[in-house]
Write a protein that holds these residues in place. Sequence first.
Motif, PDB file in Angstrom:
ATOM      1  N   SER A  47       2.751   1.828   2.129  1.00  0.00           N
ATOM      2  CA  SER A  47       3.115   1.423   3.484  1.00  0.00           C
ATOM      3  C   SER A  47       3.495  -0.054   3.553  1.00  0.00           C
ATOM      4  CB  SER A  47       1.957   1.697   4.450  1.00  0.00           C
ATOM      5  OG  SER A  47       0.790   1.005   4.038  1.00  0.00           O
ATOM      6  N   GLU A  56       7.422  -0.022   1.581  1.00  0.00           N
ATOM      7  CA  GLU A  56       8.474   0.980   1.796  1.00  0.00           C
ATOM      8  C   GLU A  56       9.680   0.409   2.545  1.00  0.00           C
ATOM      9  OE1 GLU A  56       6.220   2.902   5.719  1.00  0.00           O
ATOM     10  OE2 GLU A  56       6.503   4.067   3.877  1.00  0.00           O
ATOM     11  N   LYS A  57       9.519  -0.685   3.284  1.00  0.00           N
ATOM     12  CA  LYS A  57      10.659  -1.223   4.036  1.00  0.00           C
ATOM     13  C   LYS A  57      11.545  -2.137   3.189  1.00  0.00           C
ATOM     14  CE  LYS A  57       8.739  -5.491   6.008  1.00  0.00           C
ATOM     15  NZ  LYS A  57       8.502  -6.240   7.260  1.00  0.00           N
ATOM     16  N   TYR A  58      11.118  -2.472   1.980  1.00  0.00           N
ATOM     17  CA  TYR A  58      11.865  -3.428   1.166  1.00  0.00           C
ATOM     18  C   TYR A  58      12.896  -2.733   0.290  1.00  0.00           C
ATOM     19  CZ  TYR A  58       8.128  -6.524   2.650  1.00  0.00           C
ATOM     20  OH  TYR A  58       7.246  -7.251   3.404  1.00  0.00           O
ATOM     21  N   ASP A  59      14.048  -3.362   0.153  1.00  0.00           N
ATOM     22  CA  ASP A  59      15.117  -2.829  -0.683  1.00  0.00           C
ATOM     23  C   ASP A  59      14.922  -3.210  -2.148  1.00  0.00           C
ATOM     24  OD1 ASP A  59      16.621  -1.769   1.543  1.00  0.00           O
ATOM     25  OD2 ASP A  59      17.124  -3.838   2.033  1.00  0.00           O
ATOM     26  N   TYR A 107      14.562  -7.433   2.093  1.00  0.00           N
ATOM     27  CA  TYR A 107      15.219  -6.368   2.843  1.00  0.00           C
ATOM     28  C   TYR A 107      16.292  -6.968   3.736  1.00  0.00           C
ATOM     29  CZ  TYR A 107      12.606  -7.713   7.080  1.00  0.00           C
ATOM     30  OH  TYR A 107      12.086  -8.405   8.156  1.00  0.00           O
TER      31      TYR A 107
END
Length: 217
Positions: free
Chosen positions: A167, A170-173, A211
């Motif tokens: 969690s 998960e938002k990072y590229d 991100y």
Amino acid sequence: MKQTQQQLLEVLKVNLLNKLNKKLIKTSAIALVLILFGCSKQESINESVTEEDITPPWIDVKDYSIETTVGNAVDLNGPTAYDAKDGMCEVQIKGYVNFNQPGEYYIVYEASDTSGNTQRVPITITVKEAIESTSQTTDNDQSSVQTGCDKANAKDSTKPCNYVLNSDIEKYDILYGQTNAKENCEKDIDELDVCEPIYTNDGSLWGYGQYIKEIED
């Protein structure tokens, strides 16, 4: 009579000088043409000697296949690059690895020289499930399995202390772990990119994530 002969000699003298001057001018022109031709020919020879640089840099990669277990990030910043013309070159890492998710990941080490030649070396990173340590039961011993983190500030007491929660990443590229993580992340960002610190389960700094920020209407 003497005056007429003198005048005739003067005329012959003038004519002879004119012929000599014309020959000198013609000879000088020929010499100048030869000099100019020789210079242009020398320039052409010099141009042909200069060779075009078509050789890309060499990247010093020792491991083309890397294995690790879930939660244990690998420092990917080891390889260096060298070019015969430019010397040392910067090595960029392109690709994505989630060290908290089992699977095979593929990254590329890339280096370019000033002539535009680019070298790319693909690397395979395999993230395996962590093997939990167990101890055999004896009369004076009980079996124990460590799967959690007993620190008071642990985000998830069921996960190891060095684990990075899904969690949280998960938002990072792109993830940057371990050595020079912040510097590498900030070096690669564009105007809309954001670099943020990522912490492990027990609150210690693990690395940085990048991100692309969404543009608000």
